[in-house]
Design an enzyme around this catalytic site. Structure first.
Site, PDB file in Angstrom:
ATOM      1  N   LYS A  73       0.850  -1.254  -0.208  1.00  0.00           N
ATOM      2  CA  LYS A  73       0.073   0.306  -0.215  1.00  0.00           C
ATOM      3  C   LYS A  73       0.896   1.779   0.153  1.00  0.00           C
ATOM      4  CE  LYS A  73      -3.469  -0.467  -0.263  1.00  0.00           C
ATOM      5  NZ  LYS A  73      -4.277  -1.523  -1.933  1.00  0.00           N
ATOM      6  N   ALA A  74       1.770   0.894  -0.411  1.00  0.00           N
ATOM      7  CA  ALA A  74       2.678   2.235  -0.535  1.00  0.00           C
ATOM      8  C   ALA A  74       2.996   3.162  -1.988  1.00  0.00           C
ATOM      9  CB  ALA A  74       4.208   1.682  -0.137  1.00  0.00           C
ATOM     10  N   THR A  93       2.072  -0.204  -7.314  1.00  0.00           N
ATOM     11  CA  THR A  93       1.127  -0.285  -8.855  1.00  0.00           C
ATOM     12  C   THR A  93       1.438   1.484  -9.454  1.00  0.00           C
ATOM     13  OG1 THR A  93      -0.991  -1.350  -7.019  1.00  0.00           O
ATOM     14  CG2 THR A  93      -1.197  -0.916  -9.163  1.00  0.00           C
ATOM     15  N   LYS A 132       7.912  -7.121  -9.468  1.00  0.00           N
ATOM     16  CA  LYS A 132       6.959  -6.970  -7.560  1.00  0.00           C
ATOM     17  C   LYS A 132       7.499  -7.431  -6.785  1.00  0.00           C
ATOM     18  CE  LYS A 132       3.052  -6.524  -5.554  1.00  0.00           C
ATOM     19  NZ  LYS A 132       1.442  -6.324  -5.861  1.00  0.00           N
ATOM     20  N   THR A 133       7.527  -7.643  -5.776  1.00  0.00           N
ATOM     21  CA  THR A 133       7.906  -7.623  -4.250  1.00  0.00           C
ATOM     22  C   THR A 133       7.674  -6.370  -3.494  1.00  0.00           C
ATOM     23  OG1 THR A 133       8.979  -9.278  -2.742  1.00  0.00           O
ATOM     24  CG2 THR A 133      10.562  -6.945  -4.274  1.00  0.00           C
ATOM     25  N   HIS A 134       7.095  -7.512  -2.056  1.00  0.00           N
ATOM     26  CA  HIS A 134       6.888  -6.682  -0.923  1.00  0.00           C
ATOM     27  C   HIS A 134       7.262  -7.708   0.677  1.00  0.00           C
ATOM     28  CE1 HIS A 134       3.065  -4.145  -2.230  1.00  0.00           C
ATOM     29  NE2 HIS A 134       2.226  -5.381  -1.927  1.00  0.00           N
ATOM     30  N   SER A 144      -4.790   2.688   4.557  1.00  0.00           N
ATOM     31  CA  SER A 144      -4.495   2.046   3.188  1.00  0.00           C
ATOM     32  C   SER A 144      -4.336   0.968   3.467  1.00  0.00           C
ATOM     33  CB  SER A 144      -3.071   2.894   2.573  1.00  0.00           C
ATOM     34  OG  SER A 144      -3.691   2.551   1.289  1.00  0.00           O
ATOM     35  N   TYR A 149       6.119   8.700  -1.950  1.00  0.00           N
ATOM     36  CA  TYR A 149       4.865   8.158  -2.321  1.00  0.00           C
ATOM     37  C   TYR A 149       4.537   9.728  -2.193  1.00  0.00           C
ATOM     38  CZ  TYR A 149      -0.450   7.953  -2.407  1.00  0.00           C
ATOM     39  OH  TYR A 149      -1.473   8.318  -2.795  1.00  0.00           O
ATOM     40  N   ASP A 191      -6.946   9.526 -11.011  1.00  0.00           N
ATOM     41  CA  ASP A 191      -8.498   9.660 -11.803  1.00  0.00           C
ATOM     42  C   ASP A 191      -8.213   8.114 -13.420  1.00  0.00           C
ATOM     43  OD1 ASP A 191      -9.797  10.993 -10.106  1.00  0.00           O
ATOM     44  OD2 ASP A 191      -9.402  12.374 -10.584  1.00  0.00           O
ATOM     45  N   MET A 207      -5.656   6.643 -13.535  1.00  0.00           N
ATOM     46  CA  MET A 207      -5.479   4.574 -12.907  1.00  0.00           C
ATOM     47  C   MET A 207      -7.028   4.233 -12.246  1.00  0.00           C
ATOM     48  SD  MET A 207      -1.409   4.670 -11.901  1.00  0.00           S
ATOM     49  CE  MET A 207      -2.129   2.674 -11.303  1.00  0.00           C
ATOM     50  N   GLY A 235      -6.267   7.856  -2.932  1.00  0.00           N
ATOM     51  CA  GLY A 235      -5.155   8.793  -3.531  1.00  0.00           C
ATOM     52  C   GLY A 235      -3.994   9.387  -2.942  1.00  0.00           C
TER      53      GLY A 235
HETATM   54  P1  A3P Z   1      -5.103   4.609  -0.569  1.00  0.00           P
HETATM   55  O1  A3P Z   1      -6.177   3.347   0.066  1.00  0.00           O
HETATM   56  O2  A3P Z   1      -4.539   5.471   0.327  1.00  0.00           O
HETATM   57  O3  A3P Z   1      -5.889   6.019  -1.409  1.00  0.00           O
HETATM   58  P2  A3P Z   1       0.103  -0.170  -3.618  1.00  0.00           P
HETATM   59  O4  A3P Z   1      -0.536  -0.082  -5.026  1.00  0.00           O
HETATM   60  O5  A3P Z   1       0.965  -0.346  -2.746  1.00  0.00           O
HETATM   61  O6  A3P Z   1      -1.205  -1.503  -3.069  1.00  0.00           O
HETATM   62  O7  A3P Z   1      -0.901   1.303  -3.078  1.00  0.00           O
HETATM   63  C1  A3P Z   1      -2.085   1.018  -3.362  1.00  0.00           C
HETATM   64  C2  A3P Z   1      -2.506   2.490  -2.381  1.00  0.00           C
HETATM   65  O8  A3P Z   1      -1.932   3.600  -3.770  1.00  0.00           O
HETATM   66  C3  A3P Z   1      -3.530   3.028  -2.519  1.00  0.00           C
HETATM   67  O9  A3P Z   1      -3.805   5.035  -1.228  1.00  0.00           O
HETATM   68  C4  A3P Z   1      -4.085   4.323  -4.158  1.00  0.00           C
HETATM   69  O10 A3P Z   1      -5.115   4.449  -4.146  1.00  0.00           O
HETATM   70  C5  A3P Z   1      -2.470   4.385  -3.967  1.00  0.00           C
HETATM   71  N1  A3P Z   1      -2.572   4.936  -6.081  1.00  0.00           N
HETATM   72  C6  A3P Z   1      -2.273   3.963  -6.653  1.00  0.00           C
HETATM   73  N2  A3P Z   1      -2.103   4.499  -7.624  1.00  0.00           N
HETATM   74  C7  A3P Z   1      -2.792   5.607  -7.279  1.00  0.00           C
HETATM   75  C8  A3P Z   1      -2.188   7.056  -8.506  1.00  0.00           C
HETATM   76  N3  A3P Z   1      -1.587   7.052  -9.722  1.00  0.00           N
HETATM   77  N4  A3P Z   1      -1.864   8.322  -7.516  1.00  0.00           N
HETATM   78  C9  A3P Z   1      -1.503   8.301  -6.231  1.00  0.00           C
HETATM   79  N5  A3P Z   1      -1.863   6.987  -5.480  1.00  0.00           N
HETATM   80  C10 A3P Z   1      -2.362   6.040  -6.280  1.00  0.00           C
END
Ligand code: A3P
Length: 290
Positions: free
Chosen positions: A44-45, A48, A103-105, A135, A190, A227, A229, A254
């Site tokens: 969640k950092a 993606t 990808k890895t966590h 998140s 981020y 938006d 994505m 986001g």
């Molecule tokens: P939130 O839950 O705070 O909205 P990961 O890809 O590591 O799982 O991270 C997901 C987090 O990145 C989510 O955060 C998601 O909304 C945010 N995220 C994904 N794409 C984004 C983008 N293009 N711009 C900003 N935040 C993005």
């Protein structure tokens, strides 16, 4: 409390999915190629987001090419497969032509040694702990493959104790930070990506040794905005049947500073005290205030 249950096990004290643990010897023996790129992060950092930026850079900003399949299929997830969506990495990655992006966590100490031996480039993306925690909480609510996080108050304690899947946020970000002194790792944030996406994407382009025109860079900034994505089925995880969108979307908010809507004052105080202790031995700093 921790999140160990019949579907989770530990490797070296880090709680991981049972599937990962049962395949651990094979994952550890993964054979990296010298031109592999690894995108690493705490869950969640902004993984993606970084993945899509990288894919667009690799395809010189060709949006159609980047829409060839869901991001999970374009860049295999080293330690996990998603039943019905992605094969285990050994099968999918072996069949992939070079250069591959994975990808890895995994915490840095659990990354298969072959990535270090082959001197593979790594991009690590980190997010401030408070927003990362919020998140992750909402993600665990909607992801049927992860443990039910319980109430926010319960989750707060579990997260701070580092008892979540993929381990402690503190150890993850600090140990990866240290690793970059001895390995080609681009460590990005981020918060910086939100503040100045163009500057951060430029860093990635440079790190990958690419040379793209300004208009291509602008195109990548646009196509990786939140938006766009969120509305792109190849990046918004709507293909993943384990996610319950009624509870929370994958592309949720986001933003930076959402923790202020979630933390109580007492939690914030406790968090700050713990944070100071955990982060006393690192030069790594984060921006938490929008
Ligand atoms: P939130 O839950 O705070 O909205 P990961 O890809 O590591 O799982 O991270 C997901 C987090 O990145 C989510 O955060 C998601 O909304 C945010 N995220 C994904 N794409 C984004 C983008 N293009 N711009 C900003 N935040 C993005």
């Amino acid at each position: 409390p921790d999140q160990l249950s019949c579907t989770f096990r530990q490797i070296d004290g880090i709680t991981l999915e049972k599937q990962t643990c049962s395949l651990w010897e094979k994952i550890w023996a993964f054979q990296a190629r010298p031109d592999d790129l690894l995108i690493a992060s705490y869950p969640k950092a902004g993984t993606t987001w970084t993945q899509e930026i990288v894919d667009l850079i690799q395809n010189d900003g060709d949006v159609e090419k980047s829409r060839r399949s869901p991001i999970q299929q374009r860049q295999p997830f080293l330690e996990c497969s998603i039943p019905g969506l992605t094969q285990w990495v050994k099968d999918s990655a072996d069949a992939m032509p070079s250069p591959r992006t994975l990808k890895t966590h995994l915490p840095v100490q659990l990354v298969p040694p072959s990535f270090w031996e082959k001197n593979c480039k790594v991009i690590y993306v980190a997010r401030n702990a408070k927003d990362n925690m919020v998140s992750y909480y909402h993600f665990q609510r909607m992801n049927k493959r992860l443990p039910d996080p319980g109430s926010w108050d319960e989750y707060f304690e579990v997260f701070l104790a580092g008892k979540v899947i993929w381990g402690s946020w503190f150890e993850h970000v600090k140990n990866w930070w240290r690793k970059k002194d001895s390995h080609p790792i681009l460590y990005i944030f981020y918060e910086d990506m939100l503040k100045d996406p163009k500057r951060e994407i430029r860093k990635v382009i440079e790190f990958l040794g690419k040379n793209l025109k300004e208009e291509v860079l602008d195109k990548i900034v646009y196509h990786t905005s939140f938006d766009v994505m969120k509305n792109n089925p190849m990046t918004n995880y709507t293909h993943d049947k384990h996610l319950n969108y009624k509870l929370s979307p994958f592309m949720r908010k986001g933003i930076m500073g959402d923790w202020k809507n979630q933390f109580t004052e007492a939690q914030n105080k406790k968090f700050n005290e713990d944070y100071e202790k955990h982060m006393a031995d690192t030069s790594l700093t984060f921006c938490m205030e929008p």
